[in-house]
Design a protein around this motif. Structure first.
Motif, PDB file in Angstrom:
ATOM      1  N   ASN A 197      -8.181  10.728  27.112  1.00  0.00           N
ATOM      2  CA  ASN A 197      -7.887  11.252  28.711  1.00  0.00           C
ATOM      3  C   ASN A 197      -8.222  12.948  29.036  1.00  0.00           C
ATOM      4  O   ASN A 197      -8.251  13.469  27.496  1.00  0.00           O
ATOM      5  N   GLN A 198      -8.438  13.367  30.025  1.00  0.00           N
ATOM      6  CA  GLN A 198      -8.645  14.496  30.148  1.00  0.00           C
ATOM      7  C   GLN A 198      -7.054  16.001  29.517  1.00  0.00           C
ATOM      8  O   GLN A 198      -7.396  16.861  28.463  1.00  0.00           O
ATOM      9  N   GLN A 199      -5.918  14.819  29.413  1.00  0.00           N
ATOM     10  CA  GLN A 199      -5.610  16.071  29.328  1.00  0.00           C
ATOM     11  C   GLN A 199      -5.357  16.249  27.781  1.00  0.00           C
ATOM     12  O   GLN A 199      -5.196  17.370  27.053  1.00  0.00           O
ATOM     13  N   ILE A 236      -5.579  28.143  35.709  1.00  0.00           N
ATOM     14  CA  ILE A 236      -4.278  28.465  36.088  1.00  0.00           C
ATOM     15  C   ILE A 236      -4.731  29.293  37.656  1.00  0.00           C
ATOM     16  O   ILE A 236      -3.428  29.203  38.733  1.00  0.00           O
ATOM     17  N   VAL A 237      -5.450  29.940  37.845  1.00  0.00           N
ATOM     18  CA  VAL A 237      -5.832  30.842  38.809  1.00  0.00           C
ATOM     19  C   VAL A 237      -6.044  29.878  40.351  1.00  0.00           C
ATOM     20  O   VAL A 237      -5.435  30.103  41.178  1.00  0.00           O
ATOM     21  N   LYS A 238      -6.666  29.005  40.241  1.00  0.00           N
ATOM     22  CA  LYS A 238      -7.189  27.650  40.764  1.00  0.00           C
ATOM     23  C   LYS A 238      -5.542  27.318  41.705  1.00  0.00           C
ATOM     24  O   LYS A 238      -5.783  27.171  42.445  1.00  0.00           O
ATOM     25  N   GLU A 239      -5.119  26.878  40.382  1.00  0.00           N
ATOM     26  CA  GLU A 239      -4.334  25.558  40.974  1.00  0.00           C
ATOM     27  C   GLU A 239      -2.761  26.639  41.332  1.00  0.00           C
ATOM     28  O   GLU A 239      -2.291  26.244  42.326  1.00  0.00           O
ATOM     29  N   LEU A 286       6.867  27.778  37.928  1.00  0.00           N
ATOM     30  CA  LEU A 286       5.564  27.675  37.252  1.00  0.00           C
ATOM     31  C   LEU A 286       5.419  26.549  36.585  1.00  0.00           C
ATOM     32  O   LEU A 286       3.905  26.639  36.038  1.00  0.00           O
ATOM     33  N   LYS A 287       6.588  25.992  36.181  1.00  0.00           N
ATOM     34  CA  LYS A 287       6.302  24.770  35.157  1.00  0.00           C
ATOM     35  C   LYS A 287       5.696  23.766  35.742  1.00  0.00           C
ATOM     36  O   LYS A 287       4.969  22.960  35.325  1.00  0.00           O
ATOM     37  N   GLN A 288       5.670  23.646  37.495  1.00  0.00           N
ATOM     38  CA  GLN A 288       4.529  22.557  37.990  1.00  0.00           C
ATOM     39  C   GLN A 288       3.187  23.218  37.482  1.00  0.00           C
ATOM     40  O   GLN A 288       2.667  21.902  37.889  1.00  0.00           O
ATOM     41  N   VAL A 289       3.014  24.292  37.436  1.00  0.00           N
ATOM     42  CA  VAL A 289       1.851  24.410  37.143  1.00  0.00           C
ATOM     43  C   VAL A 289       0.547  23.755  35.998  1.00  0.00           C
ATOM     44  O   VAL A 289      -0.137  23.839  35.606  1.00  0.00           O
ATOM     45  N   SER A 290       2.282  24.550  34.743  1.00  0.00           N
ATOM     46  CA  SER A 290       1.943  23.763  33.628  1.00  0.00           C
ATOM     47  C   SER A 290       1.934  22.589  33.205  1.00  0.00           C
ATOM     48  O   SER A 290       1.285  21.938  32.373  1.00  0.00           O
ATOM     49  N   ASP A 291       2.777  21.973  33.540  1.00  0.00           N
ATOM     50  CA  ASP A 291       2.262  20.408  33.762  1.00  0.00           C
ATOM     51  C   ASP A 291       1.460  19.791  34.252  1.00  0.00           C
ATOM     52  O   ASP A 291       0.900  18.915  33.328  1.00  0.00           O
ATOM     53  N   LYS A 292       0.739  19.983  35.445  1.00  0.00           N
ATOM     54  CA  LYS A 292      -0.330  20.145  36.296  1.00  0.00           C
ATOM     55  C   LYS A 292      -1.241  19.666  34.909  1.00  0.00           C
ATOM     56  O   LYS A 292      -2.124  19.230  34.495  1.00  0.00           O
ATOM     57  N   GLN A 293      -1.703  21.555  34.090  1.00  0.00           N
ATOM     58  CA  GLN A 293      -2.625  21.409  33.453  1.00  0.00           C
ATOM     59  C   GLN A 293      -2.138  21.008  31.873  1.00  0.00           C
ATOM     60  O   GLN A 293      -2.932  21.225  30.809  1.00  0.00           O
ATOM     61  N   VAL A 326       1.222  30.117  31.352  1.00  0.00           N
ATOM     62  CA  VAL A 326       0.760  30.480  33.117  1.00  0.00           C
ATOM     63  C   VAL A 326       1.475  32.070  33.617  1.00  0.00           C
ATOM     64  O   VAL A 326       1.099  33.122  33.951  1.00  0.00           O
ATOM     65  N   LEU A 327       2.843  32.248  32.678  1.00  0.00           N
ATOM     66  CA  LEU A 327       3.094  33.912  33.347  1.00  0.00           C
ATOM     67  C   LEU A 327       2.316  34.469  33.332  1.00  0.00           C
ATOM     68  O   LEU A 327       2.854  36.149  33.020  1.00  0.00           O
TER      69      LEU A 327
END
Length: 617
Positions: free
Chosen positions: A224-226, A487-490, A505-512, A519-520
């Motif tokens: 899968n993508q992840q 990351i920037v797009k999200e 910021l974890k919601q960004v890292s989890d999605k990617q 992210v930080l």
């Protein structure tokens, strides 16, 4: 295991597959059969029946069931739990062994018959028997029983070690699986964990078998993508199963059961691990004498997996254990006090790396196994650690050869792992009477950063932690660069929604599927660089305060300030900010950032105050 003639199988000629007919513990009629047989043996054990009577009772049960192999196979196992004894009395001239008494008694009777000329009449026979009966203080009938007392049919059941019906079913299933492998030409299996591998590979050597390890090509057809992201970023791949191939005889023309018997003895060790699979090639001979091979497959994931759990059955001997009566996991003891101290101490550190003892083996160039003592795991990255303690010079030489082979074997690095060597500096290798210190030996083949020395059972943690943290930093930096656009797009997408005034910021890292630290790192890079292409996102980030792993909007802070000015005590301020959705872990960091200072009046949190900072501050 069961005799091959009691093996029940189903063969699919179309699929070229074979499978034993296992005992179904869910089938009511089959469960009733084992219950009945166990009770029958318990009763015969209490009554002390003869072996002849026991065989007669078994034949009566067989006559009532169409599948005589099933009944006979179960009874074959139950008889292994029977203890037989010789009947009769102890005789004056034969010692205390009844079997020896019977042999000696027959010899004397036959010698007497020979001297008199073999008896041709019943009266002459009775006279000889009466003579020895009188000498032995027995009747002639007792004498005739005593002289044949050592025959199996005349023995009596002294004791039967009972077991539950489910234990019997599981034992039967293991035994019939082993019986199938008596005609195994090739066996492939897989288990999980170095401790399991170590036991099985040691058993393979004891049985005189040869093995070869390799990695399975693909566990899944598509990732899968992840998973693809993780492989791209971490430079790692999903773990591949380690497969062990055990070969039987080279020619099936001269097949003997030597190899099959040895392979069958591996079965209890394999199926009593948590994760396992078996893939075997079985040779069968048809009624017409034609030899044909079939494939047999089974694993712990099978939906119709038979009952194998015989953990409560106690073996009477080592041979019973090999035959499949039971297999119990040995206590997972450490090989040395050094390993135990190391693991106990490392678990007290909080650096985010998991420590696993004895992972799956790494594969050497000759297909043999190298099982490191530990593996550190994080981000899909594995860092293996091998402790070389106090051993003989021969052991050190063999260990060094394996390590050199491992460092030059491509398959060993296919799992994306490094190898750390921790060696006892007090060890040395003697060569031509001279002592060669171990550090000079290992230093020739191992990079300095991967080589750590210790003394007196105390492994230094500083170099290990530094090595792991360097990997952390490298991975975080690489992800921040490789995933910068994502990351920037999200972040832009989240900030555009005016309702998002507190961004975790974890919601960004989890999605990617990346670490939050990356992210930080990306945000801090955006805030510090002067690239014109990032002006838009930089301007949007100016409307937020970066605090730990959160972005808190200036609008949200402006809403809170008027009420916060009214509060004097720190506990009240903390309670107020928490009620307004400010994350608890960053409240005390936020207060100094928005124009307040904390005044401590001792160590009691409840006595602390907050106040506006002075202008000259």
């Amino acid at each position: 295991m069961l005799p091959i003639e009691l093996l029940r199988v189903r063969i699919s000629s179309k699929l070229n597959q074979i499978r034993p007919v296992f005992y179904d513990s869910q089938e009511k009629n089959q469960l009733l059969l084992v219950v009945k047989l166990v009770k029958m043996f318990e009763q015969m054990g209490t009554e002390g029946v003869s072996k002849a009577k026991l065989d007669e009772n078994i034949l009566e049960i067989e006559a009532k069931y169409t599948d005589y192999k099933l009944v006979r196979g179960i009874c074959h196992l139950l008889e292994q739990r029977c203890v037989y004894a010789l009947p009769g009395r102890t005789f004056p001239h034969g010692g205390n062994n009844n079997a020896m008494n019977a042999i000696n008694l027959r010899r004397k009777i036959f010698e007497e018959s020979s001297r008199n000329g073999y008896p041709a009449t019943e009266d002459e026979r009775k006279q000889i028997l009466q003579k020895f009966a009188t000498e032995s203080n027995l009747t002639t009938d007792e004498l005739e029983i005593a002289m044949w007392a050592d025959l199996d049919k005349n023995k009596y059941l002294k004791n039967f070690e009972s077991l539950s019906p489910l234990q019997l079913i599981s034992w039967y299933n293991i035994s019939i699986l082993q019986s199938l492998l008596l005609n195994c030409v090739k066996l492939e299996f897989s288990v999980y964990g170095g401790f399991s591998w170590k036991k099985i590979l040691r058993k393979i050597k004891q049985l005189g078998l040869m093995y070869f390890l390799y990695h399975e090509n693909n566990l899944e057809s598509e990732a899968n993508q992840q998973t693809r992201n993780q492989e791209m970023v971490f430079n790692s791949k999903k773990d591949k199963r380690v497969i062990c191939t055990v070969e039987g005889p080279l020619s099936i023309v001269r097949l003997t059961d030597k190899y099959g018997t040895a392979m069958a003895k591996l079965i209890p060790l394999i199926i009593f691990t948590d994760i396992w699979s078996i893939d075997a090639i079985i040779l069968r001979k048809s009624i017409s004498g034609v030899r044909k091979t079939y494939r047999f497959q089974i694993s712990n994931k099978d939906k119709d997996l038979p009952l194998f759990d015989a953990s409560k059955v106690q073996p009477q001997s080592e041979s019973n254990m090999d035959s499949g009566l039971i297999y119990k996991n040995a206590i997972d003891n450490f090989d040395s006090i050094v390993e135990k101290k190391f693991m106990d101490k490392f678990l007290k550190f909080s650096i985010g790396w998991n420590l696993i003892r004895e992972p799956d083996p790494l594969i050497l160039s000759n297909g043999k196994a190298f099982i490191p003592d530990f593996v550190f795991e994080k981000y899909g990255i594995k860092v293996y650690l091998e402790i070389v303690g106090f051993w003989t010079s021969e052991y050190l030489k063999r260990k060094l050869e394996k390590i050199k082979d491992l460092l030059n074997t491509k398959s060993a690095t296919s799992v994306g792992a490094d190898l750390l060597i921790v060696a006892n500096i007090d060890n040395y290798i003697s060569e031509n009477g001279d002592k060669i210190m171990i550090d000079s030996i290992f230093s020739k083949y191992i990079a300095r950063n991967n080589l750590i020395f210790y003394k007196k059972d105390q492994i230094p943690f500083g170099p290990i932690i530094k090595y792991l943290k360097d990997i952390d930093s490298r991975i975080i930096d690489d992800i921040s660069i490789n995933f910068n656009n994502s990351i920037v797009k999200e972040l832009e997408s989240i900030i555009e929604d005016k309702q998002n005034k507190i961004i975790f910021l974890k919601q960004v890292s989890d999605k990617q599927n990346i670490p939050v630290e990356s992210v930080l790192k990306t945000i801090r890079n955006l805030q510090s660089n002067n690239d014109a292409s990032t002006t838009a996102i930089k301007n949007r980030l100016k409307g937020f305060l970066l605090l730990d792993n959160y972005l808190i909007s200036n609008d949200k802070i402006d809403e809170l300030l008027p009420e916060l000015d009214k509060l004097k005590k720190l506990p009240d301020a903390v309670r107020f900010l928490g009620q307004n959705n400010i994350p608890e872990e960053c409240i005390t960091s936020l207060i100094p950032k928005i124009g307040f200072e904390i005044v401590w009046n001792g160590i009691d949190f409840n006595d602390a105050l907050i106040q506006r900072k002075l202008i000259n501050d």
